[in-house]
Design an enzyme around this catalytic site. Sequence first.
Site, mmCIF file in Angstrom:
data_model
loop_
_atom_site.group_PDB
_atom_site.id
_atom_site.type_symbol
_atom_site.label_atom_id
_atom_site.label_comp_id
_atom_site.label_asym_id
_atom_site.label_seq_id
_atom_site.Cartn_x
_atom_site.Cartn_y
_atom_site.Cartn_z
ATOM 1 N NE ARG A 259 -7.745 90.816 9.443
ATOM 2 C CZ ARG A 259 -7.813 91.042 10.762
ATOM 3 N NH1 ARG A 259 -6.767 91.564 11.393
ATOM 4 N NH2 ARG A 259 -8.917 90.778 11.416
ATOM 5 C CG ASP B 212 -11.563 87.832 18.580
ATOM 6 O OD1 ASP B 212 -11.089 87.409 17.505
ATOM 7 O OD2 ASP B 212 -11.805 89.038 18.779
ATOM 8 N N GLY C 299 -7.317 95.431 12.361
ATOM 9 C CA GLY C 299 -8.429 95.360 11.422
ATOM 10 C C GLY C 299 -9.559 96.286 11.804
ATOM 11 C CE LYS D 163 -3.420 92.850 15.755
ATOM 12 N NZ LYS D 163 -4.801 93.222 16.079
ATOM 13 N NE ARG E 175 -8.182 87.714 20.000
ATOM 14 C CZ ARG E 175 -8.568 88.483 21.019
ATOM 15 N NH1 ARG E 175 -8.477 88.018 22.253
ATOM 16 N NH2 ARG E 175 -9.022 89.710 20.823
#
Length: 388
Positions: A102, A270, A74, A371, A345
Amino acid sequence: MDITIAPRLLKGRITPPPSKSQAHRALIAAALAGGGSRIENLADSQDIQATSRCLAALCAPGSGLPLLDCGESGSTLRFLIPLSLVLRGGGRFTGRGRLMERPQEPYFRLFEEKHVCYSLEAGVLTVRGALPSGCYTLPGNVSSQFITGLLYALPLLEGDSDILLTTPLESGGYVDMALDVLERFGVRAVPNGSCAFHVPGGQTYRPHDMAIESDYSQAAFWYAARGLGSQVELQGLNPFSVQGDRCIVEDSASLCGPGEVELDVSQCPDLVPPLAVQAALRPGQTTRIVGAARLRMKESDRLSAVTQVLNALGSRVEEHPDSLTILGVDTLAGGVAVDSHNDHRIAMMAAVATTRAAAPVTIRGAESVRKSYPNFWEDYQRLGGMFL
């Protein structure tokens, strides 16, 4: 790729990988400086590969709109959309996973106002036109990536510009990081209060050498492991960093004490997966994680994914539209397979959770860590993690 992990606490020293967020910003500034910069301590993550690949295409000689494959990044997409208009009169952007789903509405509204053409068809976003100097108004409670993209592009225009926020800024640490990198490369963007930025036009990026800091957002998983009883010593982090995710140090410490805890993650979304896994193992204690609505449009619907994975492992997590309520338990049952939801994550969260499980855990889609943290599984094993 599936990985099955045996439950055991971790022990040892770890240097977190370089900051992906700072690396994106430094690479873009170095490219705009036209060469002569040296960026050290770069991680070879998929997101950084995407930015490097797109910058090469954007800065290559030639006419026509370049095709920019942003992978699942993103940051790459939103940072380079306005720059493509300034440098090449536009571009065609593609991506994988959920990237092209998104939201881009803040840019689209600005493009309609500034008479910039755009279309999104069959997973390809095409933008075409000239980005004019002037006033750019957008909400501050959407991704800070839109603000950062404008902060990089507007200094290259002839006239001065202003960015005005209609709502309070969230994830402000990421904007601070952008301002810091811009200043290093000789570009000024001046904050005017908490909801505005003045950007003088006619500026030139100057070459600069810099080393990328270790990443607090990745370090957060090791802080969580330490909070759950592992003897992990973190090293190589800048205690004075402008990284917004540096608040993991304080937030993780707050979860080590008794009593109800409420954490507002609007400035550091995050951090939700590592905070949630640590909160899940606070026996009899309630934790509320609030201000997290934007997590629904990450690599996964991250609020839903956190809830599904932790509850499958034996925790007690309640999902709300923009928050989580977690009632801590003594231990996690484990003994199941959980899905990473193609989210780096979530995979790392599940690995940390397994350190306190009663039975082995299989993580499906474990390769998703590439990633942002390609060496996560090697580091996990080096700290004593055991794969079956």
